[in-house]
Write a protein that holds these residues in place. Structure first.
Motif, mmCIF file in Angstrom:
data_model
loop_
_atom_site.group_PDB
_atom_site.id
_atom_site.type_symbol
_atom_site.label_atom_id
_atom_site.label_comp_id
_atom_site.label_asym_id
_atom_site.label_seq_id
_atom_site.Cartn_x
_atom_site.Cartn_y
_atom_site.Cartn_z
ATOM 1 N N ARG A 1 61.558 18.191 50.960
ATOM 2 C CA ARG A 1 62.520 19.211 51.352
ATOM 3 C C ARG A 1 61.859 20.557 51.593
ATOM 4 N NH1 ARG A 1 68.314 19.777 48.351
ATOM 5 N NH2 ARG A 1 68.751 21.651 49.548
ATOM 6 N N GLU A 2 60.944 20.914 50.685
ATOM 7 C CA GLU A 2 60.249 22.196 50.848
ATOM 8 C C GLU A 2 59.389 22.202 52.104
ATOM 9 O OE1 GLU A 2 58.101 22.948 47.184
ATOM 10 O OE2 GLU A 2 60.034 22.886 46.141
ATOM 11 N N SER A 3 58.647 21.119 52.318
ATOM 12 C CA SER A 3 57.753 21.092 53.485
ATOM 13 C C SER A 3 58.532 21.126 54.785
ATOM 14 C CB SER A 3 56.899 19.833 53.502
ATOM 15 O OG SER A 3 56.314 19.640 52.263
ATOM 16 N N LEU A 4 59.751 20.606 54.769
ATOM 17 C CA LEU A 4 60.499 20.503 56.013
ATOM 18 C C LEU A 4 61.744 21.399 55.992
ATOM 19 C CD1 LEU A 4 60.203 16.653 56.553
ATOM 20 C CD2 LEU A 4 58.897 18.439 57.676
ATOM 21 N N SER A 5 61.644 22.491 55.256
ATOM 22 C CA SER A 5 62.833 23.340 55.078
ATOM 23 C C SER A 5 63.300 23.970 56.384
ATOM 24 C CB SER A 5 62.560 24.415 54.033
ATOM 25 O OG SER A 5 61.472 25.195 54.473
ATOM 26 N N ALA A 6 62.426 23.982 57.404
ATOM 27 C CA ALA A 6 62.819 24.588 58.682
ATOM 28 C C ALA A 6 63.788 23.695 59.467
ATOM 29 C CB ALA A 6 61.581 24.874 59.525
ATOM 30 N N LEU A 7 63.868 22.424 59.112
ATOM 31 C CA LEU A 7 64.751 21.534 59.864
ATOM 32 C C LEU A 7 66.209 21.873 59.583
ATOM 33 C CD1 LEU A 7 63.034 18.060 59.372
ATOM 34 C CD2 LEU A 7 62.426 19.921 60.920
ATOM 35 N N LYS A 8 67.024 21.833 60.623
ATOM 36 C CA LYS A 8 68.457 22.107 60.434
ATOM 37 C C LYS A 8 69.148 20.811 60.041
ATOM 38 C CE LYS A 8 69.322 25.791 63.730
ATOM 39 N NZ LYS A 8 68.873 25.344 65.048
ATOM 40 N N ALA A 9 69.131 20.553 58.742
ATOM 41 C CA ALA A 9 69.708 19.300 58.271
ATOM 42 C C ALA A 9 70.283 19.507 56.887
ATOM 43 C CB ALA A 9 68.621 18.228 58.214
ATOM 44 N N LEU B 1 51.264 11.370 48.255
ATOM 45 C CA LEU B 1 52.102 12.099 49.207
ATOM 46 C C LEU B 1 53.280 11.212 49.599
ATOM 47 C CD1 LEU B 1 51.991 14.751 50.974
ATOM 48 C CD2 LEU B 1 51.005 13.313 52.772
ATOM 49 N N PRO B 2 54.516 11.733 49.536
ATOM 50 C CA PRO B 2 55.648 10.906 49.974
ATOM 51 C C PRO B 2 55.452 10.461 51.424
ATOM 52 C CG PRO B 2 56.418 12.961 48.971
ATOM 53 C CD PRO B 2 54.931 13.067 49.090
ATOM 54 N N LYS B 3 55.868 9.234 51.702
ATOM 55 C CA LYS B 3 55.610 8.673 53.036
ATOM 56 C C LYS B 3 56.144 9.557 54.158
ATOM 57 C CE LYS B 3 57.503 4.659 54.408
ATOM 58 N NZ LYS B 3 57.578 3.193 54.505
ATOM 59 N N ALA B 4 57.319 10.149 53.931
ATOM 60 C CA ALA B 4 57.936 10.976 54.976
ATOM 61 C C ALA B 4 57.026 12.111 55.429
ATOM 62 C CB ALA B 4 59.252 11.548 54.457
ATOM 63 N N LEU B 5 56.078 12.510 54.552
ATOM 64 C CA LEU B 5 55.211 13.645 54.897
ATOM 65 C C LEU B 5 53.867 13.227 55.479
ATOM 66 C CD1 LEU B 5 55.833 16.120 51.933
ATOM 67 C CD2 LEU B 5 56.852 16.103 54.215
ATOM 68 N N HIS B 6 53.581 11.953 55.528
ATOM 69 C CA HIS B 6 52.339 11.532 56.184
ATOM 70 C C HIS B 6 52.428 11.906 57.657
ATOM 71 C CE1 HIS B 6 49.869 9.267 53.251
ATOM 72 N NE2 HIS B 6 51.007 9.321 52.577
ATOM 73 N N ALA B 7 51.310 12.372 58.201
ATOM 74 C CA ALA B 7 51.363 12.962 59.536
ATOM 75 C C ALA B 7 51.046 11.963 60.635
ATOM 76 C CB ALA B 7 50.395 14.126 59.618
ATOM 77 N N LEU B 8 51.783 12.078 61.711
ATOM 78 C CA LEU B 8 51.472 11.389 62.953
ATOM 79 C C LEU B 8 51.302 12.495 63.986
ATOM 80 C CD1 LEU B 8 52.591 8.132 64.211
ATOM 81 C CD2 LEU B 8 53.149 9.979 65.739
ATOM 82 N N ALA B 9 50.157 12.527 64.644
ATOM 83 C CA ALA B 9 49.838 13.603 65.582
ATOM 84 C C ALA B 9 50.100 14.969 64.945
ATOM 85 C CB ALA B 9 50.622 13.459 66.876
ATOM 86 N N GLY B 10 49.712 15.087 63.674
ATOM 87 C CA GLY B 10 49.774 16.381 63.005
ATOM 88 C C GLY B 10 51.140 16.789 62.487
ATOM 89 N N ARG B 11 52.153 15.955 62.704
ATOM 90 C CA ARG B 11 53.492 16.307 62.226
ATOM 91 C C ARG B 11 54.021 15.223 61.314
ATOM 92 N NH1 ARG B 11 57.250 17.954 67.186
ATOM 93 N NH2 ARG B 11 57.279 15.719 67.148
ATOM 94 N N PRO B 12 54.756 15.604 60.254
ATOM 95 C CA PRO B 12 55.273 14.588 59.333
ATOM 96 C C PRO B 12 56.121 13.541 60.054
ATOM 97 C CG PRO B 12 55.651 16.793 58.460
ATOM 98 C CD PRO B 12 55.107 16.965 59.846
ATOM 99 N N ILE C 1 72.514 5.686 62.306
ATOM 100 C CA ILE C 1 71.634 5.545 61.142
ATOM 101 C C ILE C 1 70.188 5.325 61.593
ATOM 102 C CG2 ILE C 1 71.128 4.143 59.090
ATOM 103 C CD1 ILE C 1 74.232 3.672 59.003
ATOM 104 N N LEU C 2 69.305 6.173 61.100
ATOM 105 C CA LEU C 2 67.894 6.107 61.470
ATOM 106 C C LEU C 2 67.041 6.025 60.211
ATOM 107 C CD1 LEU C 2 67.798 8.950 64.153
ATOM 108 C CD2 LEU C 2 68.349 6.541 64.453
ATOM 109 N N TYR C 3 65.786 5.612 60.402
ATOM 110 C CA TYR C 3 64.871 5.479 59.279
ATOM 111 C C TYR C 3 63.748 6.505 59.410
ATOM 112 C CZ TYR C 3 67.020 0.986 58.054
ATOM 113 O OH TYR C 3 67.887 0.010 57.664
ATOM 114 N N GLY C 4 63.484 7.177 58.300
ATOM 115 C CA GLY C 4 62.439 8.204 58.306
ATOM 116 C C GLY C 4 61.043 7.666 58.541
ATOM 117 N N ASP C 5 60.859 6.360 58.456
ATOM 118 C CA ASP C 5 59.515 5.805 58.641
ATOM 119 C C ASP C 5 59.366 5.062 59.966
ATOM 120 O OD1 ASP C 5 61.054 3.594 57.998
ATOM 121 O OD2 ASP C 5 59.676 2.792 56.491
ATOM 122 N N VAL C 6 60.282 5.325 60.883
ATOM 123 C CA VAL C 6 60.170 4.737 62.233
ATOM 124 C C VAL C 6 60.130 5.913 63.213
ATOM 125 C CG1 VAL C 6 61.166 3.074 63.857
ATOM 126 C CG2 VAL C 6 61.488 2.750 61.395
#
Ligand code: UD1
Ligand code: CA
Length: 458
Positions: free
Chosen positions: A60-68, A20-31, A98-103
């Protein structure tokens, strides 16, 4: 002046050892990435760009609801290279954050302070002083204490590694500056990567002010590189949520054994015992008592209801004063009216159980409508599925269903009816009468129990 946020999330996350790509690992149930996104999205009028790479389509598919806007970095050549992919999209007059997806635990409050620190011509850099700085880039300061640059751990000498002030990676600056500096990056370092962090020394060289600011808490800047770090942040996050709830007047018997993976709305004097997992949107009325070991997702539970230990409740609505469990399973569409009871080893799916009615032991109730003040005996099964289609069972008010009954749907039981124990009901039972189907009982005189086969002995 506009604000654009770049979230870097193209790295492989090798240290997670996961498909699983790291960005999709869940913290409190959310990627993880969704947490970062939510903090960024709280900044007024921010445009958000997400740089994806490894497993990008899936992310991208899992998070397609994000406005980005999603931008692909085909090869992961470093954080500076990742930022370069976004540059053509950016407005030169914008401030870039600039932000990091793993922080994941960065807060919107800290981010707005960071944007403010950048000012009109400087760089806002989020730094933190850690007891154990290992793994992070270190902040170099000159003899006047001004930020002079960032050195990556892999490139640092022993003295530099002893520095405890670390680069969090998060920074804010003007787009034109970012573009100019990023174009000058090279990959002459031990990792052969284009380090975004090298732009700090460039800023200093040009005389642009670099303002280092600290986060509200060190947890805000802790990255998730492996599963141990993920677990550590999860526990911190849960502790914070538990503390908020306790301040609102919810009793949480042991905050270390409480998990909320979603949103909880709780009335006064709610009691939550140990090992309760709440997922999705859970709404608890006043005086609700959730006993030990319950998993509850997307549910509404009315005032004074009691959920006894070891239930799984999903997509259910439970009325005021109802009692559920121990060991009950409520599936989506289960609606329990006021003061009803669902007891042990009972499964309820897409069914309504009327006020004051009881289904106390070992039953399956599916696609059913049960009226008020009914008693459904132990081992009652609604046979709702014929192998192809689902059918309904409709039970009136004040009905008594004897134990071990099978209700072969579609079937109706009228008000005030009694169904004898062991009945297989294949036609409607009229109101007010006793209906039963039973093979006549007989006893066989002189019958002998078979003995053990003597040939087998030896
Ligand atoms: C980075 C910083 C380091 C800082 C640390 C804080 C650099 C060179 N180093 O190191 O100073 O202390 O973060 O957490 O910036 N990414 C891409 N494309 C790439 C490489 C990375 O999008 O080509 C993304 C990753 O998905 C991740 C982020 O950038 O979200 C950081 O990358 P990572 O490899 O984790 O950098 P660190 O070694 O942690
Ligand atoms: Ca990292």
């Amino acid at each position: 002046m506009g604000l654009s946020v770049i979230i870097l999330a193209a790295g492989q996350g090798r240290r997670m050892r996961s498909r699983l790509p790291k960005a999709l690992h869940a913290l409190a149930g959310r990627p993880l990435l969704e947490h970062v996104y939510h903090s960024a999205a709280q900044l007024p009028r921010a445009r958000i760009y997400i740089v994806h790479g490894h497993g990008g389509e899936r992310v991208r598919e899992s998070l397609s609801a994000l406005k980005a806007e999603w931008i692909e970095q085909r090869q992961q050549l470093g954080t500076g290279h990742a930022v370069r992919q976004v540059l053509p999209q950016l407005k030169p007059g914008d401030t870039i954050l600039i932000l990091y997806g793993d922080v994941p635990l960065i807060t919107a409050h800290t981010l707005s302070r960071l944007v403010e620190a950048a000012g009109d011509r400087g760089v806002g850099l989020l730094t933190a002083t850690l007891n154990d700085p290992s793994g992070y880039g270190r902040i170099l300061r000159d003899d006047k204490g001004r930020v002079a640059g960032v050195v990556e751990e892999q490139d640092a000498d022993e003295a530099q590694r002893a520095i405890r002030e670390v680069n969090t990676g998060m920074m804010a600056l003007r787009c034109a500056d970012l573009a100019r500096w990023v174009s000058q990056l090279d990959n002459r370092n031990n990792q052969r990567e284009y380090y975004l962090t090298d732009i700090i020394a460039m800023a200093v060289k040009e005389g642009a002010p670099v303002a280092a600011i600290p986060p509200g808490s060190v947890y805000e800047v802790m990255g998730v590189n492996d599963r141990a770090q993920l677990a550590q942040l999860e526990r911190y996050y849960q502790m914070v949520q538990a503390q908020h709830l306790m301040q609102q007047g919810v009793t949480i018997v042991d905050p270390a054994r409480f998990d909320l993976r979603g949103e909880l709305e709780a009335g006064g004097d709610v009691f939550i015992d140990i090992n309760v997992v709440l997922e999705g949107r859970v709404c608890l009325g006043s005086n609700v008592r959730i006993e030990a070991n319950n998993v509850i997702r997307d549910a509404r539970i009315g005032d004074d209801a009691v959920i006894r230990p070891n239930c799984v409740i999903d997509g259910a609505v439970i009325g005021r004063g109802a009692r559920v469990g121990p060991f009950a399973r409520l599936r989506p569409g289960a609606v329990l009216a006021e003061d009803s009871r669902v007891g042990n080893f009972v499964e309820v799916k897409k069914s309504r159980i009327g006020r004051g009615s009881k289904v106390n032991h070992l039953s399956y109730v599916g696609d059913s409508e049960i009226g008020r003040d009914c008693n459904v005996g132990a081992g009652t099964i609604t046979c709702n599925y014929d192998g192809a289609n689902k059918h309904e069972t409709i039970i009136g008010d004040d009905v008594f269903i004897g134990s071990g009954t099978q209700l072969v749907a579609p079937v109706k039981v009228g008000d005030g009816a009694t169904v004898g124990a062991g009945t297989t009901l294949t036609r409607d039972a009229p109101p007010g009468q006793l209906t039963l189907s039973r093979a006549p009982q007989r006893s066989v005189r002189g019958w002998k129990r078979p003995g053990k086969n003597s040939a087998k002995k030896k």
